[in-house]
Design a protein around this motif. Structure first.
Motif, PDB file in Angstrom:
ATOM      1  N   ALA A   4      -2.327  16.341  -2.551  1.00 28.56           N
ATOM      2  CA  ALA A   4      -3.708  15.834  -2.519  1.00 28.56           C
ATOM      3  C   ALA A   4      -4.589  16.832  -1.793  1.00 28.56           C
ATOM      4  CB  ALA A   4      -3.768  14.474  -1.832  1.00 28.56           C
ATOM      5  N   VAL A   5      -5.823  16.924  -2.223  1.00 28.20           N
ATOM      6  CA  VAL A   5      -6.834  17.771  -1.587  1.00 28.20           C
ATOM      7  C   VAL A   5      -8.041  16.886  -1.272  1.00 28.20           C
ATOM      8  CG1 VAL A   5      -8.426  19.711  -1.888  1.00 28.20           C
ATOM      9  CG2 VAL A   5      -6.087  19.855  -2.788  1.00 28.20           C
ATOM     10  N   VAL A   6      -8.560  17.013  -0.056  1.00 25.23           N
ATOM     11  CA  VAL A   6      -9.774  16.297   0.332  1.00 25.23           C
ATOM     12  C   VAL A   6     -10.897  17.308   0.475  1.00 25.23           C
ATOM     13  CG1 VAL A   6     -10.892  14.809   2.028  1.00 25.23           C
ATOM     14  CG2 VAL A   6      -8.455  14.512   1.537  1.00 25.23           C
ATOM     15  N   LEU A   7     -11.957  17.138  -0.292  1.00 26.47           N
ATOM     16  CA  LEU A   7     -13.123  18.020  -0.228  1.00 26.47           C
ATOM     17  C   LEU A   7     -14.114  17.448   0.782  1.00 26.47           C
ATOM     18  CD1 LEU A   7     -13.641  18.638  -4.061  1.00 26.47           C
ATOM     19  CD2 LEU A   7     -12.243  19.947  -2.444  1.00 26.47           C
ATOM     20  N   ALA A   8     -14.395  18.226   1.830  1.00 23.82           N
ATOM     21  CA  ALA A   8     -15.297  17.773   2.891  1.00 23.82           C
ATOM     22  C   ALA A   8     -16.164  18.950   3.332  1.00 23.82           C
ATOM     23  CB  ALA A   8     -14.501  17.202   4.056  1.00 23.82           C
ATOM     24  N   MET A   9     -16.798  19.599   2.363  1.00 20.92           N
ATOM     25  CA  MET A   9     -17.531  20.841   2.637  1.00 20.92           C
ATOM     26  C   MET A   9     -18.944  20.625   3.161  1.00 20.92           C
ATOM     27  SD  MET A   9     -15.389  21.131  -0.213  1.00 20.92           S
ATOM     28  CE  MET A   9     -16.396  21.145  -1.689  1.00 20.92           C
ATOM     29  N   GLY A  10     -19.410  19.381   3.204  1.00 21.36           N
ATOM     30  CA  GLY A  10     -20.741  19.125   3.725  1.00 21.36           C
ATOM     31  C   GLY A  10     -21.844  19.467   2.741  1.00 21.36           C
ATOM     32  N   CYS A  11     -23.005  19.788   3.271  1.00 23.03           N
ATOM     33  CA  CYS A  11     -24.172  20.061   2.416  1.00 23.03           C
ATOM     34  C   CYS A  11     -24.968  21.212   2.993  1.00 23.03           C
ATOM     35  CB  CYS A  11     -25.046  18.813   2.293  1.00 23.03           C
ATOM     36  SG  CYS A  11     -25.636  18.180   3.890  1.00 23.03           S
ATOM     37  N   ARG A  12     -25.923  21.691   2.216  1.00 29.83           N
ATOM     38  CA  ARG A  12     -26.807  22.761   2.666  1.00 29.83           C
ATOM     39  C   ARG A  12     -28.255  22.320   2.488  1.00 29.83           C
ATOM     40  NH1 ARG A  12     -25.047  24.752  -2.423  1.00 29.83           N
ATOM     41  NH2 ARG A  12     -26.748  25.014  -3.924  1.00 29.83           N
ATOM     42  N   GLU A  13     -29.149  23.046   3.135  1.00 33.21           N
ATOM     43  CA  GLU A  13     -30.573  22.706   3.059  1.00 33.21           C
ATOM     44  C   GLU A  13     -31.239  23.346   1.844  1.00 33.21           C
ATOM     45  OE1 GLU A  13     -32.526  22.476   7.260  1.00 33.21           O
ATOM     46  OE2 GLU A  13     -31.091  24.116   7.301  1.00 33.21           O
ATOM     47  N   ARG A  14     -32.192  22.631   1.302  1.00 28.35           N
ATOM     48  CA  ARG A  14     -33.019  23.232   0.254  1.00 28.35           C
ATOM     49  C   ARG A  14     -33.947  24.260   0.904  1.00 28.35           C
ATOM     50  NH1 ARG A  14     -36.252  18.921  -2.845  1.00 28.35           N
ATOM     51  NH2 ARG A  14     -36.480  20.561  -4.403  1.00 28.35           N
ATOM     52  N   THR A  15     -34.152  25.370   0.204  1.00 31.55           N
ATOM     53  CA  THR A  15     -34.943  26.466   0.746  1.00 31.55           C
ATOM     54  C   THR A  15     -36.305  26.540   0.065  1.00 31.55           C
ATOM     55  OG1 THR A  15     -34.050  28.014  -0.869  1.00 31.55           O
ATOM     56  CG2 THR A  15     -32.823  27.750   1.195  1.00 31.55           C
ATOM     57  N   ALA A  19     -11.012   8.151   2.878  1.00 32.55           N
ATOM     58  CA  ALA A  19     -10.568   9.197   1.957  1.00 32.55           C
ATOM     59  C   ALA A  19      -9.254   9.808   2.405  1.00 32.55           C
ATOM     60  CB  ALA A  19     -11.646  10.275   1.839  1.00 32.55           C
ATOM     61  N   GLY A  20      -9.122  10.056   3.714  1.00 34.94           N
ATOM     62  CA  GLY A  20      -7.901  10.653   4.220  1.00 34.94           C
ATOM     63  C   GLY A  20      -6.699   9.740   4.041  1.00 34.94           C
ATOM     64  N   ALA A  21      -6.890   8.455   4.315  1.00 31.63           N
ATOM     65  CA  ALA A  21      -5.800   7.495   4.145  1.00 31.63           C
ATOM     66  C   ALA A  21      -5.402   7.380   2.677  1.00 31.63           C
ATOM     67  CB  ALA A  21      -6.211   6.135   4.700  1.00 31.63           C
ATOM     68  N   ALA A  22      -6.397   7.363   1.784  1.00 32.24           N
ATOM     69  CA  ALA A  22      -6.118   7.263   0.347  1.00 32.24           C
ATOM     70  C   ALA A  22      -5.415   8.519  -0.161  1.00 32.24           C
ATOM     71  CB  ALA A  22      -7.408   7.024  -0.423  1.00 32.24           C
ATOM     72  N   ALA A  23      -5.831   9.690   0.338  1.00 37.37           N
ATOM     73  CA  ALA A  23      -5.193  10.948  -0.071  1.00 37.37           C
ATOM     74  C   ALA A  23      -3.732  10.975   0.374  1.00 37.37           C
ATOM     75  CB  ALA A  23      -5.949  12.135   0.513  1.00 37.37           C
ATOM     76  N   ALA A  24      -3.474  10.495   1.589  1.00 37.32           N
ATOM     77  CA  ALA A  24      -2.097  10.455   2.078  1.00 37.32           C
ATOM     78  C   ALA A  24      -1.258   9.499   1.246  1.00 37.32           C
ATOM     79  CB  ALA A  24      -2.086  10.043   3.549  1.00 37.32           C
TER      80      ALA A  24
END
Length: 450
Positions: A137-148, A339-344
């Motif tokens: 399993a992979v958990v994607l938790a890369m966050g976000c960036r601001e609009r410029t 998400a982490g519990a479900a991925a595990a």
């Protein structure tokens, strides 16, 4: 560790196979509050976990958020961003969770199925070279960036002195640098409001906060604590229509906008300043998600997920601001633990839901801007998250299937700045399935007061 010869114009067929590989049950991409919460939950469930973080430190954006207001829900204490992050950093360090810091993920590629569970391969690069991590399993938790500025297309010259609010926050709080002396802030998102106060406390004159919409986009408490308490004016239905200056910002032109958000001719005025801070929205960092074949919701620009926060790609889960932009870090933590519990559970084969019980899509209607999760794969109690597109004093949430009302909430006020949640009982999902519906609609409908 085997080396990868970057001088080759193209990799030979067997090169990637020679890259060192480490195996885990769950690989978490992102070491901010979402990634750490997901990793800790997966570890607690018995999984072997790795966190990959592109920065040299865990903590993510919270390291620069030195204002209080964090942890009220999760820890029952008011903490600053660094204090909140440190609680999780200490917990991670107290475990055997593997940390790959200063490591950039290059891609996520599915490998051959093993024991009926698909194994994913995360390829990363760090100063030591290239490495591959495998995980069921992979958990994607890369966050976000601001609009410029380029994304909102402000006309005018391109002088120095235009910053996103988050970058200015980093300069002041982490780098100890002063971005300017006289600032205008475009956008009333929470970070813009917080930076209006922070700039004032650092001796930077804030000429005003200008908001395109006829209402503030940040939390009410931030409007009061950051603007009202410091006498900083908030100009609604007003936007920056031109940046003026050659080497450095000298002024901005602001204009009022009409009901269609178009500038009104004749309302232009010049506001002298040497700094323009942009707080004009956040965008989930989903380049890796798209490359891995994850479907995105055009409304949130985050992944389409089911109740367990799993995407349409088996074994890939998503949480935090890369899924949808949250207003509170505590909410990010709560979601990421799920998400982490479900991925595990997926990786270890201990949870139900490997084969969907049902397949329903969830769509927003009325003034609801989005609804999440976008898919329902089990007839179980489900928390639906949503935001409204505009503030309303009285509205009602209705759940519909095939045009039939199945459930309705109480009439109350809604604001775009607040992420809402609505419980969807299992019996309502079953009713939709009994109707033969393929879609559940979450509609937020304004109510005319008598």
């Amino acid at each position: 560790m085997a080396t990868f010869d970057m001088r080759n114009k193209r990799a030979e067929a067997g090169t990637i196979a020679s890259v060192a590989t480490q195996a885990f049950d769950v690989v978490v991409i992102g070491g901010g509050p979402a990634g750490m919460a997901a990793a800790l939950a997966a570890h607690k469930a018995g999984a072997r976990v790795a966190i990959v973080e592109r920065e040299q430190h865990l903590g993510g954006i919270l390291r620069q958020c030195i204002h209080p207001g964090f942890g009220l829900s999760h820890f029952k204490q008011e903490l600053t961003g660094p204090e909140y992050a440190q609680r999780f950093i200490d917990q991670v360090h107290a475990t055997d969770i593997a940390l790959f810091l200063n490591s950039m993920v290059l891609g996520i590629d599915s490998g051959e199925p093993a024991e009926d569970t698909e194994v994913h391969t995360v390829t990363l690069m760090n100063p030591a070279g290239m490495l591959q991590l495998t995980g069921r399993a992979v958990v994607l938790a890369m966050g976000c960036r601001e609009r410029t500025r380029s994304e909102i297309k402000i006309p005018g010259s391109r002088p120095a002195g235009v910053f996103t609010a988050g970058l200015a926050q980093r300069y002041i709080n982490i780098e100890n640098l002063k971005p300017g002396s006289r600032a205008v802030i475009l956008g009333s998102g929470d970070i813009g409001l917080i930076m209006a106060r922070r700039c004032t406390l650092e001796g930077i004159s804030v000429e005003g906060v200008y908001e395109l919409m006829p209402y503030a986009n940040g939390l009410r408490r931030n409007v009061k604590n950051c603007l009202d308490d410091f006498g900083i004016p908030l100009h609604l239905s007003t936007t920056v229509t031109r940046v003026i200056g050659h080497d450095r910002v000298e002024a901005v032109e602001v204009s009022q906008v009409d009901d269609h958000l178009a500038p009104i001719p004749g309302t232009e005025r010049i506001v002298p300043c040497d700094t323009l801070l942009l707080s004009v929205g956040l965008i989930p960092e989903n380049e890796l998600s798209v490359a891995a074949g994850v479907e995105l919701d055009p409304r949130t620009r985050g992944a389409v997920v089911d109740q367990s926060l799993q995407t349409g790609v088996p074994g890939i889960f998503v949480c935090g601001n890369v899924l949808h932009v949250h207003d509170l870090a505590d909410n990010v933590t709560c979601e990421s633990e799920r998400a982490g519990a479900a991925a595990a559970a997926y990786a270890l084969g201990t949870g139900a839901g490997a084969v969907p019980d049902c397949e329903l899509t969830v769509s927003p209607a009325g003034i609801a801007g989005y609804a999440l999760p976008g898919r329902i794969t089990a007839a179980a109690l489900t928390k639906l998250n949503f935001r409204v597109r505009r503030p309303v004093d009285a509205a009602c949430v209705r759940i519909l299937a095939d045009g039939e009302k199945l459930f309705a909430g109480k009439v109350r006020a809604f604001k775009p700045s607040v992420m809402e949640s609505f419980p969807l009982p299992a019996k309502v999902i079953k009713q939709a399935l009994d109707l033969g519906a393929s879609e559940i609609v979450l509609s937020v409908d304004p109510v005319e007061e008598a």
